[in-house]
Design a protein around this motif. Sequence first.
Motif, PDB file in Angstrom:
ATOM      1  N   ALA A   1      39.024  65.049  51.638  1.00 33.67           N
ATOM      2  CA  ALA A   1      38.519  66.428  51.732  1.00 33.67           C
ATOM      3  C   ALA A   1      38.016  66.638  53.153  1.00 33.67           C
ATOM      4  N   PRO A   2      38.934  66.758  54.120  1.00 35.85           N
ATOM      5  CA  PRO A   2      38.528  66.789  55.529  1.00 35.85           C
ATOM      6  C   PRO A   2      37.492  67.838  55.858  1.00 35.85           C
ATOM      7  N   VAL A   3      37.656  69.055  55.320  1.00 43.27           N
ATOM      8  CA  VAL A   3      36.722  70.140  55.651  1.00 43.27           C
ATOM      9  C   VAL A   3      35.349  69.883  55.049  1.00 43.27           C
ATOM     10  N   MET A   4      35.287  69.627  53.765  1.00 37.18           N
ATOM     11  CA  MET A   4      33.988  69.516  53.108  1.00 37.18           C
ATOM     12  C   MET A   4      33.198  68.301  53.585  1.00 37.18           C
ATOM     13  N   LEU A   5      33.873  67.186  53.844  1.00 37.37           N
ATOM     14  CA  LEU A   5      33.147  65.993  54.268  1.00 37.37           C
ATOM     15  C   LEU A   5      32.600  66.098  55.694  1.00 37.37           C
ATOM     16  N   VAL A   6      33.073  67.072  56.460  1.00 42.45           N
ATOM     17  CA  VAL A   6      32.463  67.347  57.768  1.00 42.45           C
ATOM     18  C   VAL A   6      30.963  67.573  57.610  1.00 42.45           C
ATOM     19  N   HIS A   7      30.566  68.243  56.524  1.00 45.05           N
ATOM     20  CA  HIS A   7      29.182  68.662  56.384  1.00 45.05           C
ATOM     21  C   HIS A   7      28.229  67.507  56.075  1.00 45.05           C
TER      22      HIS A   7
END
Length: 337
Positions: free
Chosen positions: A233-239
């Motif tokens: 989950a590249p986008v969500m795990l950025v956070h």
Amino acid sequence: MTNVDEVYERLRGTGPERDGWLSNHAPMAAEALIRHGHERIVHRWLDDYADRLETRPRGISPVLADDWESPLGDPTRTGDWLNFFDRELALAPWREVLVSWWPRLLPGIAAGATHGVIRVGHAVRSLIDGPTPARIGELGQGLAYWAARWQPLAPPGAGPYPATDPRSALDAVPRVPDQRSGARERLAQLAATPGWAGASGAVPGDPADDVPTRLAAIVEAATLRHGTHGYAAPVMLVHAATAPSAVARVLPVLPDALWKPSLAAAWSATAAITAAYSPGTARPVPARPPELVMALAAEDGDEHAIKFADTALDVYARTGSARVLDSARHSIHLLGA
């Protein structure tokens, strides 16, 4: 040349979300681009992003200073919260408003999948450089977004827990059982997830270290872990990295009494995003050409890539670790894929 005040003025009439729940990343990404020397492309980037912006919502009924708890976490009151913080910041210095509201908002750090605190962190970083009306207005927008989407996480357990390094602590965070839904639904599963209370309550790091050092280590661990686990989950795990990074940016203007609660909340946000989105197995980080991290993110144009590169460069400035740059380049590749 573009400065951050121009950006904030340009975006002043836009709302914090679009399509009902997706965050407006424009002020955060633009601030990061300018800070890392890419101000020449900012307005072009904003032009490309314009179709993802919505008009600032109107208010329904004023938020009252002595009755602020009832509209907390009510996204239908976003316009009311925007108006409220405009008033608050017109009446008192921005640091005073921030210090007053930080402990009220901190328990709801999951707001907008942590975008509330992240937007506040970018605004405070610009204010530390020098307060201006535009930067104060952006702080108000960040605080309002956080208040409107305020979402508490399942409470951590009571200690004592063994001190661990942050990377090992992240590896030990349990995964929520159903990872097919959106952020709010995934985070709602935490209370019933075996092992969550212990993992979220065990803030990693040596208790003898100061809070900034422990918080920096959490940001570093989450940044590195994105390289090995971000594929799911590249986008969500950025956070998992950018949320504690935002808290770290606010610490310098907070009284010492708020530092430990801020550290605990930052860790709970990192652990929650990890529990909600991290896969069960790691993948090795492949070697990448030695591009400058922010230049690569700017070329890609993805708002999450820009913000993640911004956090990774903060970590690199503290550690000098080439692994951080390798992880960041790989993560930007994943986000642009």
